[in-house]
Motif scaffolding. Structure first.
Motif, PDB file in Angstrom:
ATOM      1  N   ILE A 105       0.843  -1.202   0.000  1.00  0.00           N
ATOM      2  CA  ILE A 105       0.000   0.000   0.000  1.00  0.00           C
ATOM      3  C   ILE A 105       0.874   1.246   0.000  1.00  0.00           C
ATOM      4  CG2 ILE A 105      -1.760   1.304   1.255  1.00  0.00           C
ATOM      5  CD1 ILE A 105      -2.732  -1.343   2.422  1.00  0.00           C
ATOM      6  N   ALA A 106       1.912   1.240   0.839  1.00  0.00           N
ATOM      7  CA  ALA A 106       2.835   2.375   0.899  1.00  0.00           C
ATOM      8  C   ALA A 106       3.548   2.561  -0.430  1.00  0.00           C
ATOM      9  CB  ALA A 106       3.859   2.148   2.016  1.00  0.00           C
ATOM     10  N   SER A 107       3.910   1.469  -1.082  1.00  0.00           N
ATOM     11  CA  SER A 107       4.617   1.538  -2.353  1.00  0.00           C
ATOM     12  C   SER A 107       3.759   2.180  -3.436  1.00  0.00           C
ATOM     13  CB  SER A 107       5.046   0.132  -2.796  1.00  0.00           C
ATOM     14  OG  SER A 107       5.763   0.182  -4.006  1.00  0.00           O
ATOM     15  N   VAL A 108       2.525   1.712  -3.570  1.00  0.00           N
ATOM     16  CA  VAL A 108       1.633   2.240  -4.601  1.00  0.00           C
ATOM     17  C   VAL A 108       1.250   3.687  -4.306  1.00  0.00           C
ATOM     18  CG1 VAL A 108      -0.630   2.014  -5.692  1.00  0.00           C
ATOM     19  CG2 VAL A 108       0.725  -0.031  -5.204  1.00  0.00           C
ATOM     20  N   LEU A 109       0.819   3.958  -3.077  1.00  0.00           N
ATOM     21  CA  LEU A 109       0.406   5.314  -2.719  1.00  0.00           C
ATOM     22  C   LEU A 109       1.575   6.293  -2.811  1.00  0.00           C
ATOM     23  CD1 LEU A 109      -1.816   7.174  -1.763  1.00  0.00           C
ATOM     24  CD2 LEU A 109      -1.334   6.502   0.594  1.00  0.00           C
ATOM     25  N   GLY A 110       2.735   5.876  -2.299  1.00  0.00           N
ATOM     26  CA  GLY A 110       3.910   6.734  -2.375  1.00  0.00           C
ATOM     27  C   GLY A 110       4.314   7.005  -3.813  1.00  0.00           C
ATOM     28  N   GLY A 111       4.274   5.966  -4.659  1.00  0.00           N
ATOM     29  CA  GLY A 111       4.615   6.135  -6.068  1.00  0.00           C
ATOM     30  C   GLY A 111       3.676   7.084  -6.785  1.00  0.00           C
ATOM     31  N   LEU A 112       2.390   6.997  -6.491  1.00  0.00           N
ATOM     32  CA  LEU A 112       1.411   7.889  -7.112  1.00  0.00           C
ATOM     33  C   LEU A 112       1.650   9.343  -6.701  1.00  0.00           C
ATOM     34  CD1 LEU A 112      -1.876   5.779  -6.742  1.00  0.00           C
ATOM     35  CD2 LEU A 112      -0.580   6.219  -8.841  1.00  0.00           C
ATOM     36  N   LEU A 113       1.939   9.560  -5.422  1.00  0.00           N
ATOM     37  CA  LEU A 113       2.203  10.918  -4.943  1.00  0.00           C
ATOM     38  C   LEU A 113       3.473  11.491  -5.573  1.00  0.00           C
ATOM     39  CD1 LEU A 113       1.321  10.500  -1.149  1.00  0.00           C
ATOM     40  CD2 LEU A 113       0.103  11.931  -2.810  1.00  0.00           C
ATOM     41  N   ILE A 114       4.516  10.665  -5.658  1.00  0.00           N
ATOM     42  CA  ILE A 114       5.768  11.119  -6.270  1.00  0.00           C
ATOM     43  C   ILE A 114       5.559  11.422  -7.749  1.00  0.00           C
ATOM     44  CG2 ILE A 114       8.111  10.407  -6.915  1.00  0.00           C
ATOM     45  CD1 ILE A 114       8.179   8.787  -4.286  1.00  0.00           C
ATOM     46  N   GLY A 115       4.858  10.532  -8.443  1.00  0.00           N
ATOM     47  CA  GLY A 115       4.601  10.751  -9.861  1.00  0.00           C
ATOM     48  C   GLY A 115       3.821  12.029 -10.113  1.00  0.00           C
ATOM     49  N   GLY A 117       3.684  14.666  -8.072  1.00  0.00           N
ATOM     50  CA  GLY A 117       4.544  15.793  -7.738  1.00  0.00           C
ATOM     51  C   GLY A 117       5.565  16.082  -8.827  1.00  0.00           C
ATOM     52  N   LEU A 118       6.184  15.041  -9.384  1.00  0.00           N
ATOM     53  CA  LEU A 118       7.154  15.230 -10.458  1.00  0.00           C
ATOM     54  C   LEU A 118       6.491  15.817 -11.704  1.00  0.00           C
ATOM     55  CD1 LEU A 118       9.299  11.971 -10.174  1.00  0.00           C
ATOM     56  CD2 LEU A 118       9.956  14.287  -9.522  1.00  0.00           C
ATOM     57  N   THR A 119       5.257  15.418 -11.947  1.00  0.00           N
ATOM     58  CA  THR A 119       4.509  15.972 -13.080  1.00  0.00           C
ATOM     59  C   THR A 119       4.291  17.469 -12.896  1.00  0.00           C
ATOM     60  OG1 THR A 119       3.375  13.868 -13.445  1.00  0.00           O
ATOM     61  CG2 THR A 119       2.375  15.830 -14.400  1.00  0.00           C
ATOM     62  N   PHE A 120       3.907  17.884 -11.689  1.00  0.00           N
ATOM     63  CA  PHE A 120       3.744  19.309 -11.398  1.00  0.00           C
ATOM     64  C   PHE A 120       5.053  20.064 -11.608  1.00  0.00           C
ATOM     65  CE2 PHE A 120      -0.063  18.928  -8.228  1.00  0.00           C
ATOM     66  CZ  PHE A 120      -0.876  18.565  -9.296  1.00  0.00           C
ATOM     67  N   ILE A 178       6.446   1.536 -10.983  1.00  0.00           N
ATOM     68  CA  ILE A 178       5.362   1.485 -11.969  1.00  0.00           C
ATOM     69  C   ILE A 178       4.382   2.637 -11.765  1.00  0.00           C
ATOM     70  CG2 ILE A 178       3.384   0.140 -12.782  1.00  0.00           C
ATOM     71  CD1 ILE A 178       4.995  -2.388 -12.103  1.00  0.00           C
ATOM     72  N   ALA A 179       4.048   2.917 -10.510  1.00  0.00           N
ATOM     73  CA  ALA A 179       3.092   3.989 -10.207  1.00  0.00           C
ATOM     74  C   ALA A 179       3.626   5.347 -10.644  1.00  0.00           C
ATOM     75  CB  ALA A 179       2.773   3.998  -8.712  1.00  0.00           C
ATOM     76  N   VAL A 180       4.901   5.606 -10.372  1.00  0.00           N
ATOM     77  CA  VAL A 180       5.509   6.877 -10.787  1.00  0.00           C
ATOM     78  C   VAL A 180       5.458   7.025 -12.299  1.00  0.00           C
ATOM     79  CG1 VAL A 180       7.647   8.213 -10.900  1.00  0.00           C
ATOM     80  CG2 VAL A 180       7.020   7.053  -8.780  1.00  0.00           C
ATOM     81  N   MET A 184       3.287   9.889 -14.599  1.00  0.00           N
ATOM     82  CA  MET A 184       4.044  10.821 -15.428  1.00  0.00           C
ATOM     83  C   MET A 184       3.786  10.594 -16.915  1.00  0.00           C
ATOM     84  SD  MET A 184       7.697  11.090 -13.454  1.00  0.00           S
ATOM     85  CE  MET A 184       8.243  12.377 -14.576  1.00  0.00           C
ATOM     86  N   GLY A 185       3.585   9.338 -17.304  1.00  0.00           N
ATOM     87  CA  GLY A 185       3.328   9.038 -18.696  1.00  0.00           C
ATOM     88  C   GLY A 185       2.025   9.629 -19.204  1.00  0.00           C
ATOM     89  N   ARG A 186       1.049   9.791 -18.320  1.00  0.00           N
ATOM     90  CA  ARG A 186      -0.249  10.333 -18.728  1.00  0.00           C
ATOM     91  C   ARG A 186      -0.335  11.843 -18.656  1.00  0.00           C
ATOM     92  NH1 ARG A 186      -2.007   6.190 -15.444  1.00  0.00           N
ATOM     93  NH2 ARG A 186      -2.701   7.645 -13.845  1.00  0.00           N
ATOM     94  N   TYR A 187       0.356  12.452 -17.705  1.00  0.00           N
ATOM     95  CA  TYR A 187       0.133  13.870 -17.449  1.00  0.00           C
ATOM     96  C   TYR A 187       1.352  14.752 -17.682  1.00  0.00           C
ATOM     97  CZ  TYR A 187      -3.882  11.835 -15.117  1.00  0.00           C
ATOM     98  OH  TYR A 187      -5.010  11.115 -14.843  1.00  0.00           O
ATOM     99  N   ARG A 188       2.425  14.211 -18.216  1.00  0.00           N
ATOM    100  CA  ARG A 188       3.662  14.985 -18.393  1.00  0.00           C
ATOM    101  C   ARG A 188       3.512  15.963 -19.556  1.00  0.00           C
ATOM    102  NH1 ARG A 188       9.683  12.335 -18.849  1.00  0.00           N
ATOM    103  NH2 ARG A 188      10.836  14.257 -19.228  1.00  0.00           N
TER     104      ARG A 188
END
Length: 213
Positions: A105-115, A117-120, A178-180, A184-188
């Motif tokens: 759960i931490a891996s997926v949620l953390g990856g989504l948040l990082i992805g 943030g990096l997109t922003f 994968i989450a990151v 990023m692949g969708r919103y970059r």
């Protein structure tokens, strides 16, 4: 002035998201890609230092490359983003409990948040230094695709992960990678025209545009 304010607000928001994501992953002793992943591995050798301290130090050599090849504006925004992330990460680790019931759960949620943030950050014409700067440098100097450099770096981090972490931890960490990449692949897509470029895109007066047509 408004462009600068909006741009830096996006950078602050992005750094908060990335810091929260990184600390979720760090609290579960997992890995993530990029410069943050290198920092998490470096912490195995520097137990007395915090993530923010090591992350800030790791990025220092890359600013010279950024200044030479990416310009002063990008370098200053990146320096600001790295500094903010370093501070936010340490504040979150000291004052917020982020231990979740399961590392996946931490891996997926953390990856989504990082992805996210990096997109922003990308949309604000900034980065978190390190691997991003190196990738752009190699692409411009040696024509090596930046995506390939990033992928190779992430794969190397995973390989190092097998040395310093147990196999199950690395397997869970793959979900963060994968989450990151998925976010990023969708919103970059850049959202701001850098102020230093905006001045060169002044619209022609109506009479001149008519004459050119």
């Amino acid at each position: 002035m408004k462009v600068y304010a909006t741009q830096w607000l996006a950078i602050v928001e992005a750094c908060l998201l990335v810091a929260l994501g990184v600390q979720l992953i760090n609290a579960s002793d997992l890995l993530v890609g990029g410069t943050a992943g290198l920092t998490l591995i470096a912490l195995q050798f520097l137990p007395d230092m915090t993530f923010g301290q090591v992350f800030f130090l790791v990025n220092l050599p890359f600013y010279l490359i950024a200044l030479r090849y990416l310009g002063l504006g990008f370098t200053m925004r990146t320096f600001g983003a790295v500094s903010l992330l370093s501070v936010f990460s340490d504040l979150i680790s000291q004052h917020v409990s982020l231990e979740l019931a399961h590392p996946l759960i931490a891996s997926v949620l953390g990856g989504l948040l990082i992805g996210l943030g990096l997109t922003f950050l990308i949309r604000a014409q900034a980065s978190l230094g390190g691997i991003t700067i190196l990738a752009v440098f190699l692409e411009r100097r040696l024509s090596i695709n930046a995506a390939r450099t990033t992928l190779a770096t992430d794969m190397s981090i995973l390989m190092f992960g097998f040395v310093f972490f147990d196999t199950l931890t690395v397997v869970y960490s793959i979900a963060a990678f994968i989450a990151v990449g998925s976010v990023m692949g969708r919103y970059r897509k850049p959202a701001f025209i850098p102020p230093e470029q905006a001045a060169s895109k002044v619209k022609l007066p109506l009479q001149q545009r008519t004459a050119k047509a």
